[in-house]
Design an enzyme around this catalytic site. Structure first.
Site, PDB file in Angstrom:
ATOM      1  CB  CYS A   1      17.877  11.873   1.949  1.00  0.00           C
ATOM      2  SG  CYS A   1      16.081  10.845   1.537  1.00  0.00           S
TER       3      CYS A   1
ATOM      4  NE  ARG B   1      19.050  10.099  -5.764  1.00  0.00           N
ATOM      5  CZ  ARG B   1      20.114  10.894  -5.282  1.00  0.00           C
ATOM      6  NH1 ARG B   1      20.823  11.478  -4.482  1.00  0.00           N
ATOM      7  NH2 ARG B   1      19.229  12.237  -4.319  1.00  0.00           N
TER       8      ARG B   1
ATOM      9  CG  HIS C   1      17.856  10.800 -10.374  1.00  0.00           C
ATOM     10  ND1 HIS C   1      16.920  10.983 -10.667  1.00  0.00           N
ATOM     11  CD2 HIS C   1      18.044  10.513  -9.396  1.00  0.00           C
ATOM     12  CE1 HIS C   1      15.849  10.280  -9.768  1.00  0.00           C
ATOM     13  NE2 HIS C   1      16.931  10.459  -8.988  1.00  0.00           N
TER      14      HIS C   1
ATOM     15  CD  GLU D   1      11.294   9.190  -3.103  1.00  0.00           C
ATOM     16  OE1 GLU D   1      11.235  10.330  -3.600  1.00  0.00           O
ATOM     17  OE2 GLU D   1      10.699   7.971  -3.437  1.00  0.00           O
TER      18      GLU D   1
ATOM     19  CG  ASP E   1      10.518  11.993  -6.803  1.00  0.00           C
ATOM     20  OD1 ASP E   1      10.382  12.596  -8.124  1.00  0.00           O
ATOM     21  OD2 ASP E   1      11.344  10.682  -6.436  1.00  0.00           O
TER      22      ASP E   1
HETATM   23  C1  PEP Z   1      13.655  12.446  -3.960  1.00  0.00           C
HETATM   24  O1  PEP Z   1      12.818  12.034  -4.320  1.00  0.00           O
HETATM   25  O2  PEP Z   1      13.889  13.601  -3.506  1.00  0.00           O
HETATM   26  C2  PEP Z   1      14.980  11.512  -3.618  1.00  0.00           C
HETATM   27  C3  PEP Z   1      16.181  11.525  -2.792  1.00  0.00           C
HETATM   28  O3  PEP Z   1      15.144  10.285  -4.349  1.00  0.00           O
HETATM   29  P1  PEP Z   1      15.850  10.681  -5.774  1.00  0.00           P
HETATM   30  O4  PEP Z   1      16.312  12.380  -6.068  1.00  0.00           O
HETATM   31  O5  PEP Z   1      16.885   9.987  -5.847  1.00  0.00           O
HETATM   32  O6  PEP Z   1      14.752  10.847  -6.747  1.00  0.00           O
HETATM   33 MG    MG Z   2      12.840  10.170  -5.496  1.00  0.00          MG
END
Ligand code: PEP
Ligand code: MG
Length: 574
Positions: free
Chosen positions: A499, A293, A186, A428, A452
């Protein structure tokens, strides 16, 4: 000159003096000392403890809870065995007082945080607090506060947390280099959103630089150079120029639509962490928000956001995108994103633990507060609600029940909202992908979270540089799951987008379009580059790329094939 190869996570090139920080934004010199200096360092440590005690004593208060906390901290600072551990370390390992204090207190904190009893594990936060107080005494004016920089720097750190990265002022922070992390961790995602060049996974780079050294961060090639020579600086200044020119050229396509050469329209949305990033999506030519987010609302402050805090944040984004889609994802806490007061209470396997929708379903007051604010915001524009990490149908049913319950509360209170608000889930996990046809019956849309999905399919931690070569969203196993989800969404006639970071990867655009994706949500700075690729290809070409890639058995073969295909359409980007 020291050259290191890491993982490129955010494009661009920065050449500045560096600031080495630790996890709490304090610079801890990792220097060894001569044996003759040991007594001086021991005395410095003693003085620091004394001053910390004096500082705390002068802050004594009558307020019950705070008084108790101060009393615990004071007892700790007076503890003789603790001070002995610090001085023993200085003598035994010939290290500075700062290093000895930090190491000793962190060892204790980490011991506390592993204790199963919640009361004890939460005391770890107190120990970190005490560490900061003593370090402030030791570092004094040398202590550099990353939040109040006055000159441009490259930040070098062992590990960057998402919250810490989000707090950087991009006017001064011109590059990031971290020992730890992966492409979709992140902190990396936030760096990309802010447009700060970044390289992670540099192993022990922090140990080979000192604050003030010149560092080059090349976020395009994944290279970091400490103390470069003249010739190297010149070479990178020229790369910097080329990159700026490319950005300028891409900026020119902002007003043009994302349409393939054979006329297929692709919707380009942006991912944000904070409401003020919504403007950047618009600036880069995006058409709405595909992933907000919202957990970052919880991460920045010690206090939980109120319903009003949520509502204000959502209303702000809706001002930018009045009648365009704004997909608000409910908080995705846990794993690598903990609230301030819970950040030291670690689960044994946080990515497999109480995160995302599971966390919400266990913390209903928190969840209902957020849902109420999202529903209220739905009266202001085209809001859609999305739930993260749904792994089975029961979770979805339970979540929808709570949403409808909150709707009833709003009805009772005569508060307006959109009763037909679109409901979506992120796909995910392999379980959600395999059950996509069933899940599709109860939602209006899917958004594939490739970050994920890749991690859980391949059993590879997305933030661990030691296994980063195994982490790939174009692994054939991941691609098969993505294909299943797309097919099931199409069959059920529900909306679908991607996404995860795969949507921001120039190499993967043709593949995604060929698999049938017509909506992408990506890091705002990447929108122009991806749009340029979309405008340079035909769907027929993309179909052929996807067909060939799906016919291959190895990740390496697929990745090489996709890179060459993308190079063919936008050579400047590679
Ligand atoms: C993902 O897991 O691809 C996603 C977009 O969510 P995050 O990156 O916030 O876990
Ligand atoms: Mg995610």
């Amino acid at each position: 000159m020291e050259i290191r190869k890491g993982i490129a996570v955010s494009p661009g090139i920065g050449i500045y003096k560096c600031l080495v920080i630790d996890a709490e934004d304090y610079r801890i010199p990792r220097r060894s000392i001569k044996s003759s200096q040991r007594m001086i360092e021991v005395q410095r440590a003693r003085n620091a403890f004394k001053s910390a005690i004096a500082e705390l004593t002068s802050m004594q208060t009558d307020q019950g809870k705070i008084k108790d906390i101060f009393a615990v901290h004071l007892r700790f600072l007076h503890d003789r065995s603790l001070r002995k551990r610090v001085t023993d370390l200085i003598h035994g390992d010939s290290v500075t007082a700062e290093y000895a204090v930090s190491t000793t207190l962190r060892e204790i904190a980490s011991h506390f945080s592993r204790v199963k009893d919640a009361y004890i594990s939460e005391r770890a936060a107190d120990i970190y607090d005490i560490e900061r107080r003593v370090l402030r005494q030791l570092l004094g004016s040398k202590c550099e506060d990353v939040q109040h920089l006055s000159e441009e720097v490259i930040i070098v750190a062992r590990e960057l947390s998402p919250t810490q990265t989000a707090g950087f002022d991009k006017n001064y922070v011109k590059g990031l280099a971290a020992d730890v992390g992966g492409r979709t961790s992140h902190a990396a995602i936030v760096a990309r959103s802010l447009g700060i060049p970044a390289v992670v996974g540099l192993e022990d780079f922090t140990e080979s630089v000192a604050g003030g050294d010149i560092v080059i961060v090349d976020g395009n090639r994944g290279i970091v150079i400490a103390n470069p020579d003249e010739q190297t600086i010149k070479q990178y200044e020229s790369y910097q120029q080329d990159f700026k020119q490319l950005e300028q050229k891409l900026g020119e396509i902002k007003e043009k639509p994302a349409v393939t050469r054979d006329g297929v329209r692709i919707t380009m949305l942006g991912n944000i962490e904070f409401p003020d990033e919504a403007g950047l999506i618009l600036e880069k030519g995006g058409e709405g928000i595909g992933l907000y987010r919202t957990e970052f609302l919880y991460l920045g402050s010690e206090e939980e956001p109120t319903e009003e805090d949520h509502y204000k944040a959502y209303a702000e984004t809706l001002k930018v995108f009045q009648n365009r889609p704004v997909i608000i994802r409910t908080m995705d806490l846990g794993a690598d994103k903990y609230t301030q007061n819970k950040r030291f209470v670690r689960e044994p396997n946080p990515f497999l633990g109480l995160r995302s929708i599971r966390f919400c379903l266990r913390n209903l007051t928190l969840f209902r507060t957020q849902l109420k604010a999202i529903l209220r915001a739905s009266a202001l524009g085209d809001v859609k609600v999305m739930f993260p990490l749904v792994t089975n149908i029961q979770e979805l049913m339970q979540t929808k029940m709570i949403l409808h319950d909150v709707m009833e509360d709003l009805d009772d209170e005569n508060i307006p909202y959109d009763p037909n608000i679109d409901i979506g889930i992120m796909i995910e996990t392999p379980s959600a992908a395999l059950m996509a046809a069933t899940l599709a019956r109860d939602v209006n849309f899917f958004s594939i979270g490739t970050n994920d999905l890749t991690m859980y399919t391949l059993a590879v931690d997305r933030g661990n540089e030691m296994v980063s070569t195994l982490y790939s969203s174009v692994d054939p196993a991941v691609l098969r799951l993505i294909r299943t989800v797309i097919q099931d969404a199409h069959k059920s006639q529900i909306d679908l987008s991607i996404c995860g970071e795969a949507a921001s990867e120039p190499e993967q655009v043709m593949l995604m379009l060929g698999l049938g994706v017509r909506k992408l949500s990506l890091a705002p700075p990447m929108i122009p580059e991806i749009k340029q690729i979309i405008r340079s290809v035909t769907i027929e070409e993309c179909n052929s790329v996807a067909r060939k890639a799906l016919g291959m058995n190895s990740e390496r073969q697929i990745a090489t094939y996709l890179r060459n295909a993308a190079r063919g359409v936008l050579p400047e980007a590679f």
